[in-house]
Design a protein around this motif. Structure first.
Motif, short mmCIF file in Angstrom:
data_model
loop_
_atom_site.label_atom_id
_atom_site.label_comp_id
_atom_site.label_asym_id
_atom_site.label_seq_id
_atom_site.Cartn_x
_atom_site.Cartn_y
_atom_site.Cartn_z
N GLY A 140 0.78 -1.23 0.00
CA GLY A 140 0.00 0.00 0.00
C GLY A 140 0.81 1.28 0.00
O GLY A 140 0.23 2.37 0.07
N ILE A 141 2.15 1.18 -0.08
CA ILE A 141 3.00 2.37 -0.02
C ILE A 141 3.86 2.45 -1.28
O ILE A 141 4.46 1.46 -1.69
CB ILE A 141 3.92 2.34 1.23
CG1 ILE A 141 3.07 2.31 2.50
CG2 ILE A 141 4.86 3.54 1.25
CD1 ILE A 141 3.86 2.07 3.76
N ASP A 142 3.91 3.63 -1.90
CA ASP A 142 4.78 3.86 -3.04
C ASP A 142 6.23 3.70 -2.58
O ASP A 142 6.65 4.34 -1.63
CB ASP A 142 4.58 5.28 -3.60
CG ASP A 142 3.16 5.50 -4.07
OD1 ASP A 142 2.69 4.71 -4.89
OD2 ASP A 142 2.52 6.47 -3.61
N ARG A 143 7.01 2.84 -3.30
CA ARG A 143 8.36 2.56 -2.84
C ARG A 143 9.44 2.75 -3.90
O ARG A 143 10.59 3.00 -3.58
CB ARG A 143 8.45 1.13 -2.30
CG ARG A 143 7.58 0.85 -1.08
CD ARG A 143 7.97 1.69 0.13
NE ARG A 143 9.31 1.47 0.55
CZ ARG A 143 9.71 0.55 1.43
NH1 ARG A 143 8.84 -0.23 1.99
NH2 ARG A 143 10.98 0.44 1.74
N ILE A 144 9.09 2.58 -5.19
CA ILE A 144 10.07 2.71 -6.27
C ILE A 144 9.40 3.47 -7.41
O ILE A 144 8.29 3.12 -7.82
CB ILE A 144 10.54 1.34 -6.80
CG1 ILE A 144 11.10 0.47 -5.68
CG2 ILE A 144 11.57 1.52 -7.93
CD1 ILE A 144 11.28 -1.00 -6.07
N THR A 145 10.06 4.50 -7.92
CA THR A 145 9.50 5.28 -9.02
C THR A 145 10.59 5.59 -10.03
O THR A 145 11.71 5.91 -9.66
CB THR A 145 8.89 6.61 -8.50
OG1 THR A 145 7.97 6.31 -7.44
CG2 THR A 145 8.16 7.35 -9.61
N PHE A 146 10.25 5.49 -11.31
CA PHE A 146 11.18 5.86 -12.38
C PHE A 146 11.26 7.37 -12.52
O PHE A 146 10.29 8.08 -12.27
CB PHE A 146 10.74 5.28 -13.73
CG PHE A 146 11.17 3.87 -13.96
CD1 PHE A 146 12.40 3.60 -14.52
CD2 PHE A 146 10.34 2.82 -13.62
CE1 PHE A 146 12.81 2.29 -14.74
CE2 PHE A 146 10.73 1.51 -13.84
CZ PHE A 146 11.97 1.25 -14.40
#
Length: 130
Positions: A51-57
């Motif tokens: 439920g948590i954003d962890r990796i983003t390009f």
């Protein structure tokens, strides 16, 4: 700036070199053996764990490089002066704060040569909680 609704739409807009790099990194991320949800957030492919954003390009930067941002989403307050929550890593990470770091790549061969280190680091990153 175009607003992407799908990862496929995002990929179609990349030049061939960046598309190959993002494709290989996506393959690594999606095959970590950890249940991640892929979506578009901050106008780029993003990976949610528990439920948590962890990796983003990040491909829209001044250097024109493909980068991965590892972070703890937006619900945890960052401390730009504190030590990073993860210090023992085989990848070169530029820490923007205690819970957000950037990994930059110098092309497809760089990603290929670091594939195991990328996988190991991302698994360790996703295991962390604060």
């Amino acid at each position: 700036m175009k607003k992407y609704k799908t990862v496929q739409e995002y990929l179609e807009d990349l030049d061939s070199q960046n598309r190959a790099q993002v494709g290989l990194l996506r393959e690594i991320i999606l095959n970590l053996g950890i249940s991640l949800q892929e979506n578009i957030k901050w106008n780029a492919p993003n990976y949610v764990y528990s439920g948590i954003d962890r990796i983003t390009f990040n491909t829209m930067n001044k250097q024109g490089k493909v980068k991965l941002i590892i972070h703890m989403g937006t619900s945890i307050k960052e401390d730009k002066k504190a030590s990073p929550v993860m210090t023992n890593t085989s990848l070169d990470i530029f820490w923007n704060s205690n819970i957000r770091g950037t990994v930059s790549f110098d092309g497809i061969e760089d990603i290929k040569s670091k594939k195991d280190k990328i996988k190991e680091t991302l698994i360790e990153w996703l295991k962390l909680s604060v």
